[in-house]
Design an enzyme around this catalytic site. Structure first.
Site, PDB file in Angstrom:
ATOM      1  CE  LYS A 110     -13.680 -44.171 -30.300  1.00  0.00           C
ATOM      2  NZ  LYS A 110     -14.325 -42.955 -29.739  1.00  0.00           N
ATOM      3  NE  ARG A 125      -9.101 -42.282 -26.802  1.00  0.00           N
ATOM      4  CZ  ARG A 125     -10.030 -42.443 -25.866  1.00  0.00           C
ATOM      5  NH1 ARG A 125      -9.679 -42.758 -24.651  1.00  0.00           N
ATOM      6  NH2 ARG A 125     -11.297 -42.272 -26.154  1.00  0.00           N
ATOM      7  NE  ARG A 128     -21.315 -37.653 -26.145  1.00  0.00           N
ATOM      8  CZ  ARG A 128     -20.219 -38.398 -26.296  1.00  0.00           C
ATOM      9  NH1 ARG A 128     -20.239 -39.413 -27.126  1.00  0.00           N
ATOM     10  NH2 ARG A 128     -19.130 -38.109 -25.634  1.00  0.00           N
ATOM     11  NE  ARG A 165     -20.097 -38.856 -21.582  1.00  0.00           N
ATOM     12  CZ  ARG A 165     -19.442 -39.622 -22.442  1.00  0.00           C
ATOM     13  NH1 ARG A 165     -19.952 -40.752 -22.854  1.00  0.00           N
ATOM     14  NH2 ARG A 165     -18.276 -39.245 -22.905  1.00  0.00           N
ATOM     15  NE  ARG A 211     -13.978 -36.170 -24.554  1.00  0.00           N
ATOM     16  CZ  ARG A 211     -15.291 -36.154 -24.744  1.00  0.00           C
ATOM     17  NH1 ARG A 211     -16.002 -35.116 -24.382  1.00  0.00           N
ATOM     18  NH2 ARG A 211     -15.879 -37.174 -25.308  1.00  0.00           N
TER      19      ARG A 211
END
Ligand SMILES: [Zn+2]
Length: 217
Positions: free
Chosen positions: A15, A90, A128, A162, A173
């Site tokens: 997104k 959220r 990632r 990260r 998450r």
């Protein structure tokens, strides 16, 4: 009346990429709470440290914290003709905060969810990597850099993972996303404002669908 686009989808669903395309091509500013919070966390003041502690635990920032940041940011001049929210709301509590904000601003809300199977999400998040210099995001499985482990634009700097992309934090998450966001999707579905896009398509195909929804063309 301007549009507020609520762009949703699990972490790793792409997104952020789509929000960036909407900004570049349609001039709708991308209000990414993740980016705003990360930038704020780098300041060493009490609020920055509060955000940092939440991020390090793999949990999501509180409604109050995120709400304050979003209200302040969307009051800026570039948001006058509408904007794209990435990462907010959220929860249904945050959605109600946004209804009030939209009413004050005279804006109309459209929610869009990018759907993606769980196993694809986990693989994406594990792969990632980010450039510490420019923030460009790569993925060893889906979008690798030209040369292993280094940024295409900064060959001297090694890509990093990260701190919230470790396997345990990824699990937390995705679980948190499911628990909190399913009611949110139901909320927009019920009021006829939810659009779904299949996230396993190519980014350009996703963008084409997104643009049709946003512009109504
Ligand atoms: Zn770079």
């Amino acid at each position: 009346m301007s549009k507020i686009i609520v762009l949703t989808g699990a972490p790793g669903a792409g997104k952020g990429t789509q929000a960036r395309l909407l900004q570049e091509r349609l001039g709708l500013p991308q209000i990414s709470t993740g980016d705003i919070l990360r930038a704020r966390a780098r300041r060493g003041d009490p609020l920055g440290r509060e955000i940092r502690a939440v991020q390090d635990s793999g949990k999501l920032a509180s409604n109050d914290l995120v709400g304050r940041v979003v209200r302040e940011r969307t009051a800026e001049a570039d948001c006058r003709n509408g904007y794209v929210l990435d990462g907010f709301p959220r929860t249904t509590v945050q959605a109600e905060m946004l209804e009030r904000l939209a009413a004050e601003q005279g804006n109309q809300i459209t929610a869009i969810v990018i759907d993606m199977p769980r196993e694809v999400l986990e693989k994406r998040l594990r792969g990632r990597l980010m450039c510490p210099v420019c923030g460009e995001i790569y993925n060893i499985y889906f979008q690798p850099p030209k040369v292993d482990s280094v940024c295409d634009f900064h060959p001297q700097s090694r890509l990093i993972q990260r701190t919230d992309d470790t396997p345990e934090k990824i699990r937390v998450r995705l679980q948190t996303y499911d628990q909190q966001t399913q009611p949110l999707l139901a909320y927009y579905q019920k009021t006829g404002r939810l659009k779904r896009i299949e996230g396993t398509q190519e980014p350009e195909e996703i963008y084409t669908e997104l643009r049709r929804i946003v512009t109504g063309a």
